[in-house]
Design an enzyme around this catalytic site. Structure first.
Site, PDB file in Angstrom:
ATOM      1  N   ALA A 113    -119.655-108.817 -82.305  1.00  0.00           N
ATOM      2  CA  ALA A 113    -120.857-107.993 -82.274  1.00  0.00           C
ATOM      3  C   ALA A 113    -121.275-107.422 -80.918  1.00  0.00           C
ATOM      4  O   ALA A 113    -121.964-106.410 -80.866  1.00  0.00           O
ATOM      5  CB  ALA A 113    -122.022-108.786 -82.860  1.00  0.00           C
ATOM      6  N   PRO A 136    -121.583-105.455 -77.375  1.00  0.00           N
ATOM      7  CA  PRO A 136    -122.965-105.627 -76.913  1.00  0.00           C
ATOM      8  C   PRO A 136    -124.032-105.340 -77.965  1.00  0.00           C
ATOM      9  O   PRO A 136    -125.216-105.431 -77.659  1.00  0.00           O
ATOM     10  CB  PRO A 136    -123.067-104.630 -75.764  1.00  0.00           C
ATOM     11  CG  PRO A 136    -122.117-103.542 -76.147  1.00  0.00           C
ATOM     12  CD  PRO A 136    -120.970-104.205 -76.862  1.00  0.00           C
ATOM     13  N   GLY A 137    -123.663-104.980 -79.172  1.00  0.00           N
ATOM     14  CA  GLY A 137    -124.675-104.867 -80.219  1.00  0.00           C
ATOM     15  C   GLY A 137    -124.960-103.463 -80.717  1.00  0.00           C
ATOM     16  O   GLY A 137    -125.889-103.250 -81.488  1.00  0.00           O
ATOM     17  N   GLY A 138    -124.139-102.493 -80.296  1.00  0.00           N
ATOM     18  CA  GLY A 138    -124.358-101.115 -80.762  1.00  0.00           C
ATOM     19  C   GLY A 138    -124.356-101.043 -82.280  1.00  0.00           C
ATOM     20  O   GLY A 138    -125.251-100.454 -82.907  1.00  0.00           O
ATOM     21  N   LYS A 139    -123.343-101.666 -82.870  1.00  0.00           N
ATOM     22  CA  LYS A 139    -123.236-101.565 -84.333  1.00  0.00           C
ATOM     23  C   LYS A 139    -124.197-102.528 -85.019  1.00  0.00           C
ATOM     24  O   LYS A 139    -124.732-102.218 -86.077  1.00  0.00           O
ATOM     25  CB  LYS A 139    -121.786-101.773 -84.764  1.00  0.00           C
ATOM     26  CG  LYS A 139    -120.908-100.658 -84.187  1.00  0.00           C
ATOM     27  CD  LYS A 139    -119.456-100.789 -84.460  1.00  0.00           C
ATOM     28  CE  LYS A 139    -118.658 -99.748 -83.697  1.00  0.00           C
ATOM     29  NZ  LYS A 139    -118.363-100.091 -82.296  1.00  0.00           N
ATOM     30  N   GLU A 165    -120.637-113.398 -81.626  1.00  0.00           N
ATOM     31  CA  GLU A 165    -119.856-112.957 -80.464  1.00  0.00           C
ATOM     32  C   GLU A 165    -119.374-114.197 -79.716  1.00  0.00           C
ATOM     33  O   GLU A 165    -120.188-114.947 -79.179  1.00  0.00           O
ATOM     34  CB  GLU A 165    -120.736-112.078 -79.557  1.00  0.00           C
ATOM     35  CG  GLU A 165    -120.164-111.793 -78.191  1.00  0.00           C
ATOM     36  CD  GLU A 165    -118.792-111.132 -78.207  1.00  0.00           C
ATOM     37  OE1 GLU A 165    -118.623-110.112 -78.900  1.00  0.00           O
ATOM     38  OE2 GLU A 165    -117.881-111.650 -77.521  1.00  0.00           O
ATOM     39  N   ASP A 181    -115.366-105.281 -85.959  1.00  0.00           N
ATOM     40  CA  ASP A 181    -115.137-104.231 -84.956  1.00  0.00           C
ATOM     41  C   ASP A 181    -114.332-104.911 -83.850  1.00  0.00           C
ATOM     42  O   ASP A 181    -114.871-105.383 -82.867  1.00  0.00           O
ATOM     43  CB  ASP A 181    -116.496-103.727 -84.446  1.00  0.00           C
ATOM     44  CG  ASP A 181    -116.358-102.545 -83.520  1.00  0.00           C
ATOM     45  OD1 ASP A 181    -115.507-101.680 -83.782  1.00  0.00           O
ATOM     46  OD2 ASP A 181    -117.106-102.478 -82.521  1.00  0.00           O
ATOM     47  N   CYS A 233    -111.422 -99.279 -81.486  1.00  0.00           N
ATOM     48  CA  CYS A 233    -111.544 -98.042 -80.704  1.00  0.00           C
ATOM     49  C   CYS A 233    -110.186 -97.722 -80.100  1.00  0.00           C
ATOM     50  O   CYS A 233    -110.089 -97.290 -78.958  1.00  0.00           O
ATOM     51  CB  CYS A 233    -112.658 -98.145 -79.670  1.00  0.00           C
ATOM     52  SG  CYS A 233    -112.392 -99.395 -78.439  1.00  0.00           S
TER      53      CYS A 233
HETATM   54  C1  LIG Z   1    -115.010-103.714 -79.579  1.00  0.00           C
HETATM   55  S1  LIG Z   1    -115.984-104.996 -79.018  1.00  0.00           S
HETATM   56  C2  LIG Z   1    -117.317-104.969 -80.138  1.00  0.00           C
HETATM   57  C3  LIG Z   1    -118.307-103.870 -79.899  1.00  0.00           C
HETATM   58  C4  LIG Z   1    -119.552-104.031 -80.748  1.00  0.00           C
HETATM   59  N1  LIG Z   1    -119.232-104.122 -82.157  1.00  0.00           N
HETATM   60  C5  LIG Z   1    -120.524-102.901 -80.550  1.00  0.00           C
HETATM   61  O1  LIG Z   1    -120.538-101.959 -81.329  1.00  0.00           O
HETATM   62  O2  LIG Z   1    -121.315-102.973 -79.600  1.00  0.00           O
HETATM   63  C6  LIG Z   1    -115.112-106.399 -79.546  1.00  0.00           C
HETATM   64  C7  LIG Z   1    -115.827-107.709 -79.288  1.00  0.00           C
HETATM   65  O3  LIG Z   1    -115.062-108.757 -79.906  1.00  0.00           O
HETATM   66  C8  LIG Z   1    -115.187-109.907 -79.101  1.00  0.00           C
HETATM   67  N2  LIG Z   1    -114.069-110.826 -79.435  1.00  0.00           N
HETATM   68  C9  LIG Z   1    -113.000-111.157 -78.679  1.00  0.00           C
HETATM   69  N3  LIG Z   1    -112.222-112.038 -79.340  1.00  0.00           N
HETATM   70  C10 LIG Z   1    -112.822-112.273 -80.531  1.00  0.00           C
HETATM   71  C11 LIG Z   1    -112.532-113.102 -81.642  1.00  0.00           C
HETATM   72  N4  LIG Z   1    -111.434-113.849 -81.661  1.00  0.00           N
HETATM   73  N5  LIG Z   1    -113.370-113.101 -82.677  1.00  0.00           N
HETATM   74  C12 LIG Z   1    -114.480-112.332 -82.670  1.00  0.00           C
HETATM   75  N6  LIG Z   1    -114.812-111.513 -81.647  1.00  0.00           N
HETATM   76  C13 LIG Z   1    -113.997-111.492 -80.593  1.00  0.00           C
HETATM   77  C14 LIG Z   1    -115.156-109.367 -77.689  1.00  0.00           C
HETATM   78  O4  LIG Z   1    -115.704-110.290 -76.788  1.00  0.00           O
HETATM   79  C15 LIG Z   1    -115.951-108.083 -77.820  1.00  0.00           C
HETATM   80  O5  LIG Z   1    -117.297-108.294 -77.496  1.00  0.00           O
END
Ligand SMILES: C[S@@+](CC[C@H](N)C(=O)[O-])C[C@H]1O[C@@H](n2cnc3c(N)ncnc32)[C@H](O)[C@@H]1O
Length: 502
Positions: free
Chosen positions: A112, A114-117, A135, A180, A233
């Site tokens: 989740a 930084p929380g945009g979605k 997260e 995500d 992304c």
């Molecule tokens: C693409 S970012 C998410 C962006 C977020 N959804 C937003 O819209 O602000 C992916 C996130 O997954 C986290 N992450 C890394 N490994 C993970 C895991 N095994 N399970 C869940 N989340 C994980 C990362 O720390 C990161 O914050």
């Protein structure tokens, strides 16, 4: 172009063709697209925002997402601190409309920060229902909490767990789940130099393995009939179509629902994917094991950086048509699914001890003195369950709650420090002036707003006691008025210099 990894270029051309690559390079020298999502949780769109906006982002709904001028730095405007908008790259606004969360549902955002979605999900749920934002990274989890609080999200629980741990508490629980996933970030190359620098062809398969493992855990938490949206992304099919194909191969009750995003590009067709499998080693294994009926990979979609004004995202939507829940590998091997009721009982027992009746009484007294009566807004919060952890009193609609690594079990109301109760910043950010007996409403441009956000004492006439400082109708934070002086309770960690001249 030397700043793009050569192997990225050849993979791109292989998958999407030379014309798409030429177009990509042309767009690459343009400034990155900038966007803003407006939060209806803060009431009607403040007219002050209108001059910042250009066109609506086509894959968002009415007045949800807009392009903004790329020379604006709206993170420095005091309006940002009110949470009436969230600055978000436009393609990142695409997965939530596909998930389509509704008020009253149980929704999980598994990666989740930084929380945009998450904030977009909460907006669409109108703060009603159950929202779990998870997260695993501690620092990013703190930023997630700050963003949820700023945007006025009141229905979220924030956990900091690995997906496999989370699914021990929530087998077949959620109506809708967003994954995500962490990825190689090719879609962000134009705006993120680090993503370009860190990219390595050899890592793509490693990312894919992690993505599949996260999706498997997600599936174990999805109720039969539920929906699971997978987004990244990044652009390559190793982390996108191949991940989806693996999930479909391993779970016959999953299917891909068609995704439609205006200006999007449909996913690779299964036929093209099989052809690519002959040349791209990472696709070979999955492409050679397809059996009839073939999966419909073309139901997935990309927002390409070379089409429309956006960076890049990939979005897939799975429907889970099975009658029974799927268990994650972790749970299979450990065979340790404690029953729902047992978990609930142990949770209640643990928290009964810590839930202080004192804190509830303190909050009731504080609410009577501070808020207008009756307040439907407050009643809605107080109908939820109370939980007290680490001196903070929360309200929540979620049951059960994991027994460890929960940053916020619900919405924080009040904090007790050295026997003194102070209202939580999140509570201020969820209020409107009409909820307060004596609000401090300052107009945009008033120098006291800048002083308040820097942590200074400001003056404002009114009765003594707790109050919220508003920028017009939008909340900034708590202050305690004594003889017309406002003692500043804006959180120390958030204090900084804002400017009306952005
Ligand atoms: C693409 S970012 C998410 C962006 C977020 N959804 C937003 O819209 O602000 C992916 C996130 O997954 C986290 N992450 C890394 N490994 C993970 C895991 N095994 N399970 C869940 N989340 C994980 C990362 O720390 C990161 O914050």
């Amino acid at each position: 172009m030397s700043i793009l990894p050569t192997e990225f270029a050849s993979l791109f051309i292989h998958c999407f063709g030379q014309d798409a690559w030429t177009n990509y390079l042309e767009q690459f020298s343009e400034p990155p697209a900038k966007g803003m999502r407006i939060s209806p949780l803060k009431g009607a769109t403040p007219p002050l925002i209108n001059p910042f906006l250009t066109d609506p982002v086509p894959w968002t709904k009415d007045r949800e997402g807009f392009y903004i001028h790329h020379n604006l730095h709206l993170g420095r405007d005091p309006l940002h601190a009110t949470g009436c908008y969230y600055l978000q790259e436009p393609s990142a606004m695409a997965p939530v409309p596909v998930l389509d969360p509704k008020p009253g549902e149980r929704v999980l955002d598994l990666c989740a920060a930084p929380g945009g979605k998450t904030t977009q999900i909460a907006q669409r749920m109108n703060n009603k229902g159950v929202l779990v934002a998870n997260e695993p990274n501690r620092e990013r989890c703190t930023i997630l909490a700050e963003n949820l609080e700023r945007l006025g999200v009141t229905n979220a629980t924030i956990t900091q767990l690995d997906p496999d741990e989370l699914c021990e508490t929530y087998p077949a629980y959620f109506d809708a789940i967003l994954v995500d996933a962490p990825c190689s970030g090719e879609g962000m190359f134009r705006k993120d130099e680090d993503a370009r620098r860190m990219w390595q062809r050899e890592l793509l398969a490693t990312y894919a393995t992690r993505q599949i493992s996260i999706l498997r855990a997600a599936l174990a938490m999805l109720r039969p009939g539920g929906r699971l949206v997978y987004s990244t992304c990044t652009l390559n099919p190793i982390e996108n179509e191949a991940v989806c194909a693996t999930m479909l191969r391993d779970h016959s009750t999953l299917s891909l629902a068609p995704v439609f995003l205006p200006e999007g590009r449909a996913g690779l067709t299964t036929k093209d994917f099989i052809k690519l499998g002959k040349h791209i080693p990472e696709l070979q294994e999955i492409a050679s094991t397809f059996i009839e009926p073939l999966p419909k990979l073309e139901h997935t979609m990309r927002i390409m950086p070379n089409a429309g004004r956006a960076e890049g995202h990939f979005v897939a939507k799975f429907n889970y048509d099975g009658n029974t829940s799927i268990k994650s590998d972790a749970v299979h091997t450990r065979n340790s699914f404690p029953s729902f009721e047992k978990k609930q009982r142990s949770f209640a027992k643990k928290h009964e001890k810590t839930l202080t009746t004192d804190q509830k009484c303190q909050f009731e007294k504080f609410a009577k003195e501070t808020f207008t009566d009756p307040s439907a807004w407050l009643d809605d919060l107080l109908m939820r369950d109370f939980i007290s952890t680490s001196n903070v009193l929360f309200v929540t609609t979620l049951r059960p709650i994991p027994t460890r690594n929960v940053l916020r079990p619900g919405f924080p109301l009040l904090e007790t420090k050295h026997h003194h109760a102070t209202p939580h910043h999140a509570l201020a950010l969820a209020t409107k002036p009409e909820n307060l007996r004596a609000p401090v409403c300052l107009s945009y441009g008033d120098a006291r707003i800048i002083a308040y956000l820097r942590g200074e004492m400001i003056s404002h006439a009114g009765p003594d006691g707790w109050t919220v400082v508003f920028l017009d109708n939008l909340p900034l934070g708590w202050a305690k008025r004594v003889q017309n002086q406002l003692k500043n309770h804006y959180p120390k960690g958030l204090r900084r210099s804002y400017s009306f001249e952005i």
